[in-house]
Design an enzyme around this catalytic site. Sequence first.
Site, PDB file in Angstrom:
ATOM      1  N   GLU B 327      47.323  40.627  46.929  1.00  0.00           N
ATOM      2  CA  GLU B 327      46.377  40.633  48.039  1.00  0.00           C
ATOM      3  C   GLU B 327      46.443  39.312  48.803  1.00  0.00           C
ATOM      4  O   GLU B 327      46.480  38.239  48.193  1.00  0.00           O
ATOM      5  CB  GLU B 327      44.950  40.846  47.518  1.00  0.00           C
ATOM      6  CG  GLU B 327      44.730  42.215  46.921  1.00  0.00           C
ATOM      7  CD  GLU B 327      43.273  42.480  46.584  1.00  0.00           C
ATOM      8  OE1 GLU B 327      42.471  41.521  46.589  1.00  0.00           O
ATOM      9  OE2 GLU B 327      42.953  43.645  46.304  1.00  0.00           O
ATOM     10  N   GLU B 340      44.772  37.302  45.276  1.00  0.00           N
ATOM     11  CA  GLU B 340      44.905  37.615  43.863  1.00  0.00           C
ATOM     12  C   GLU B 340      45.935  38.712  43.716  1.00  0.00           C
ATOM     13  O   GLU B 340      46.367  39.309  44.697  1.00  0.00           O
ATOM     14  CB  GLU B 340      43.566  38.093  43.288  1.00  0.00           C
ATOM     15  CG  GLU B 340      43.055  39.367  43.932  1.00  0.00           C
ATOM     16  CD  GLU B 340      41.710  39.801  43.357  1.00  0.00           C
ATOM     17  OE1 GLU B 340      41.058  38.991  42.689  1.00  0.00           O
ATOM     18  OE2 GLU B 340      41.356  40.965  43.588  1.00  0.00           O
ATOM     19  N   ASN B 342      46.615  42.278  41.723  1.00  0.00           N
ATOM     20  CA  ASN B 342      46.055  43.337  40.892  1.00  0.00           C
ATOM     21  C   ASN B 342      47.177  43.990  40.112  1.00  0.00           C
ATOM     22  O   ASN B 342      48.101  44.541  40.677  1.00  0.00           O
ATOM     23  CB  ASN B 342      45.346  44.373  41.751  1.00  0.00           C
ATOM     24  CG  ASN B 342      44.143  43.774  42.451  1.00  0.00           C
ATOM     25  OD1 ASN B 342      43.374  43.021  41.852  1.00  0.00           O
ATOM     26  ND2 ASN B 342      43.998  44.062  43.728  1.00  0.00           N
ATOM     27  N   ARG B 344      47.713  46.626  38.502  1.00  0.00           N
ATOM     28  CA  ARG B 344      47.442  48.033  38.215  1.00  0.00           C
ATOM     29  C   ARG B 344      47.730  48.857  39.459  1.00  0.00           C
ATOM     30  O   ARG B 344      48.063  48.311  40.505  1.00  0.00           O
ATOM     31  CB  ARG B 344      45.974  48.195  37.858  1.00  0.00           C
ATOM     32  CG  ARG B 344      45.076  47.592  38.936  1.00  0.00           C
ATOM     33  CD  ARG B 344      43.636  47.977  38.776  1.00  0.00           C
ATOM     34  NE  ARG B 344      42.752  47.028  39.409  1.00  0.00           N
ATOM     35  CZ  ARG B 344      42.374  47.060  40.689  1.00  0.00           C
ATOM     36  NH1 ARG B 344      42.848  47.983  41.492  1.00  0.00           N
ATOM     37  NH2 ARG B 344      41.546  46.164  41.183  1.00  0.00           N
ATOM     38  N   PHE B 400      25.114  49.949  55.162  1.00  0.00           N
ATOM     39  CA  PHE B 400      26.441  50.560  55.203  1.00  0.00           C
ATOM     40  C   PHE B 400      26.778  51.360  53.958  1.00  0.00           C
ATOM     41  O   PHE B 400      27.923  51.715  53.735  1.00  0.00           O
ATOM     42  CB  PHE B 400      27.530  49.516  55.475  1.00  0.00           C
ATOM     43  CG  PHE B 400      27.327  48.762  56.751  1.00  0.00           C
ATOM     44  CD1 PHE B 400      27.336  49.431  57.968  1.00  0.00           C
ATOM     45  CD2 PHE B 400      27.106  47.397  56.737  1.00  0.00           C
ATOM     46  CE1 PHE B 400      27.145  48.745  59.153  1.00  0.00           C
ATOM     47  CE2 PHE B 400      26.908  46.709  57.917  1.00  0.00           C
ATOM     48  CZ  PHE B 400      26.917  47.376  59.132  1.00  0.00           C
TER      49      PHE B 400
END
Lengths: 559, 678
Positions: B327, B340, B342, B344, B400
């Site tokens: 990311e 970071e 991820n 997965r 939201f």
Amino acid sequence: MAAISVARSSCGLINGLKVSLRSVTRVKYGAVSATVPQTSLHRSCRWYSVSHLSVKERIDQKRQAALQGGGQQRIEAQHKRGKLTARERVQLLLDPESFVETDMFVEHRCADFGMEQDRNKFPGDSVVTGRGRINGRLVYVFSQDFTVFGGSLSGAHAQKICKIMDQAMTVGAPVIGLNDSGGARIQEGVESLAGYADIFLRNVMASGVIPQISLIMGPCAGGAVYSPALTDFTFMVKDTSYLFITGPDVVKSVTNEDVTQEELGGAKTHTTVSGVAHRAFENDIEALLNLREFFNFLPLSNQDPAPIRESHDSSDRLVPSLDSIVPLESTKAYDMLDIIHAIVDERDFFEIMPNYAKNIVVGFARMNGRTVGIVGNQPKVASGCLDINSSVKGARFVRFCDAFNIPIITFVDVPGFLPGTAQEYGGIIRHGAKLLFAFAEATVPKITIITRKAYGGAYDVMSSKHLRGDVNYAWPSAEVAVMGAKGAVQIIFRGKENQAEAEAEYVEKFANPFPAAVRGFVDDIIEPATTRKKICQDLEVLASKKQVNPWKKHANIPL
Amino acid sequence: MTLWMIGNMAAHSVPSTLKRLLFAVKYSPLQSRCCAVQREAQYSTISIPSEKTFDKILIANRGEIACRVIKTCKKMGIQTVAVHSDVDSSAVHVKMADEAVCVGSAPTSKSYLNMDAIMDAIRVTGAQAVHPGYGFLSENKEFAKRLAAEGVAFIGPDTHAIQAMGDKIESKLIAKAAKVNTIPGFDGVVKTAEEAVKIAQEIGYPVMIKASAGGGGKGMRIAWNDEETREGFRFSSQEAASSFGDDRLLIEKYIDNPRHIEIQVLADKHGNALWLNERECSIQRRNQKVVEEAPSTFLDPVTRRAMGEQAVQLAKAVQYSSAGTVEFLVDSKKNFYFLEMNTRLQVEHPITECITGLDLVEQMIRVAKGYQLQHTQDDIPINGWAIECRVYAEDPYKSFGLPSIGRLSQYQEPLDLDKVRVDSGIQEGSDISIYYDPMISKLITYGATRAEALGRMEDALDNYVIRGVTHNIPLLREIITHPRFVSGHISTNFLPEVYPDGFKGHQLEADAKRELLASAAVLYIAAELRSAKVLGTQRVASTPVECSHWELCVELGEERQDVEISKSGTVYTVEMDGAKVEVWGALNLASPLLPLTINGTQRMLQCLSRDAAGVIVLQYLGTLFKVRLLSKLAAELNSYMPEKVSEDTSSILRSPMPGTVLYLSNLEIRLQKVRRFV
């Protein structure tokens, strides 16, 4: 004995009438206010009675006067109370331009207390009667006119109502009463009482022959309440309608209770506590529009089959959501209304008494367009057990359906009758027997679906095969047994050490649909998703069902 | 079923053209509802039959991702084992799997996070590999270790990569060493609130605080001053402890107005790694993604390549294998910073599958078995454009989206539309409970261009029937049609900037309002006409209601309007304000979908309810509108009806959403928010 009780009750009735009028007087409308000098309209009444007008002109003037009811001032007062006039109500209830009025020229015949004066004569008196159409279907209507003597019931008023009731009976069409009346017309005395009784008699004679619906749209007190009570359905308007035998003043003087009109006989009281009214609506307009909707469900008379309306909902629609609706734990609740909404046409369910005895759900819906009556135990409330109120609620509904050829679909999830002194002292035995009686005597198509529990006597009661159920289905989650595992094990294996093991054995044996299925007490075990499809198919076949009970003068239901 | 529909339509609409019949059939309510198995996945199927992977895979997850993984397993001929909590025993993933094992009670810590029970399930079923999905145990190194100890393959990266990238601080150090751009700021483990404040002051506000072990925006809080830092510390550490059993926190500089763009990487155990282009995930609310797309409108090929290459460098630096996501935050000058990694499969992986044609789950399984990648970087295309909307059971009108719960009384996915993919793990009748993520599904559309994909998304959202829970389709539809979004001018602050006073639903313009009112009026008339259609012979003849002109009064909110409707054949002409609206359509009163042609434009409306008092609730352009229709007479008389005073609720404190009371302080009830993933 009987004579005494009759005397006593009639005494109470008269008291009630007096009292209702007294309360009406107190609030400055109703019978007494009729002596207040009238507006120009009535001066003109006086005028034309002495002049030489042609008959045609007189007819026109009378008609005009009848349309004005109690005059513009009173109409405005009625509107200020948030109420519509008798004629506005009829207009809203019926299809446009379908109203055919009768007895527009009828006037009261009282000659006492100055009532004979022209200014106290109103063409049509205090009720508007006639016939009309709701979505093209015939209906007879009376609408009490509060602007004329507070809608009080004179001999002529009663006579008008009786006339349309008689006509409705001869042609076989429902009667809708829009009640808004201060009570008996005191000036007429016993004439007025006789009028009530004439109406009561017709209510009773018409019961089970044509549907009768009362919509209470103002006060209805004293003896007057018995006409709505005798009809099949009583609806009320919130905040503006009241039903009671004696008003708050008499209650105070007799029992020393302080109670408001609303608490004593308002819509909330009667739809939640007493069970006198079947539903309440926000205001006159919503009530009348809902009444139109409700009327669509009903057959015109006991000679007609349940009506079939064009349906856009496929009769073989599968309902996959039902496969997971019954929770795995048999003690966990779910909402029977979810099942009903999912199965019926277009999720359209007109619930009767939605806020009273909520452990049973009753109401009208359609299956492939055909009106059906739905009865279901509601596991969400008191586990769906049967008690006094729910038995009576269910029984009356079942009998209505049976009287008017409306097939009954019963969804069963019942753990039994509610135990306790309150129930026993209250007579759960005879009240529970009403529901049993109603299901047993019903000869309309009866389809039963056991969704989960069907325990004990309550299993028998809920339209079981043994009470001539035509088609009885069980879902795979059904448990037909004398009682739940825990209770049963305590009896069968009293003293046995390993209760848990015994319970497991009992569950294995009885907590499933097989014991009932192997005996033919249920016709089939079906996938819940197919329930709608099956019911629609069965109703198609059962449309020609013919079943006759032995001849009798009438049955003796345990009242 | 279809035949019945056609017959029925024909019966009450005489001149039916073929087109119309097709239309009716298309929108027939009878089409099969959400059967996950029937769905056609829109990713490639270049599976090599000779390539033997595993015989049986256990999916240690639930919901849509479990279903997603099972689908690929079926395609690859692999047996599947589902695990589930007791409340999930009839869930879709359980039905889809070949075997299912109950691993505990509803709370996730007792079931889906219960490693002992899952290890038992693996032993009992003899599964050779475990796919963890996302969330739950997907980035849990302990779990990966235990699997390794038992000789069961973990379909994901190796333990050391999970460990390295799972720790936000360590991952940044590694990223720096691998020459990946990192966010300016301070990395450190935080033990106390005061320490947190000190660090925050050193970095300079605003700062972002979150659990070291948490993924994405989960548990992330932004603090603008010391007090907020303390509060953020308290909540984040508590959440970290309860969700991950690890109360360490991370505080770093918060970049204003950034875009969130991530690179999908895929690596094997042989040192090969690819970047599969980017996903733009800038549309977020409270740091959780709502709408994602691939590719990003913002990246040029040079930036894309630079980001991709850095992502691959990082993957190689930790000897990453399997699918992963790096990311980045991208500022307005196209500077990008590592956020970071991820380790997965991401929630939003389908959009990458749509544009690259790869099946990421299949690739993960292959890699886990030790096969080499099938592709080289040059093989990775960007074919068209894909958009994903996360359809949540939540109320978009409350900040939201606050979670709502309930039973899906009606549920119909827009699967009959072309180039629409719906990844979901629920079906009609499913419960959305407080225990799990309130995501209903991921709705993905794609097309050759972004405009095409967006157009499909509008249709798909309009055709999506969800009843029983409040959902965020109104918001999703507003976002994807908003000019700023359409032009690609977005950032992670999109929602608060576009809706500074909160989301208020679609704001109707005059034309649209006329369309809505006309549709409602037509529906009302159709229902009225149908009421008079009593079938069968009747003892007392009905008076036919032969009316073709009506005058009604329509109420929408405070506004009231007179309308005149005339019907000729199947076309209704509705007049109001001197303007005419022509409405034409197959009005099926049983169907939740209401396909209408309004002034020549096809519109899909939905009818949520219709009552006897004339109130009709319609979903139009995504938003629900309550319209009341009365005859002219009833409307006139309605003015006499008193206004009812609504119940006084000022003394009642209501929770804005379902939750569990965690603690009471100073007589104040604080409700812990229901947990969700990113």
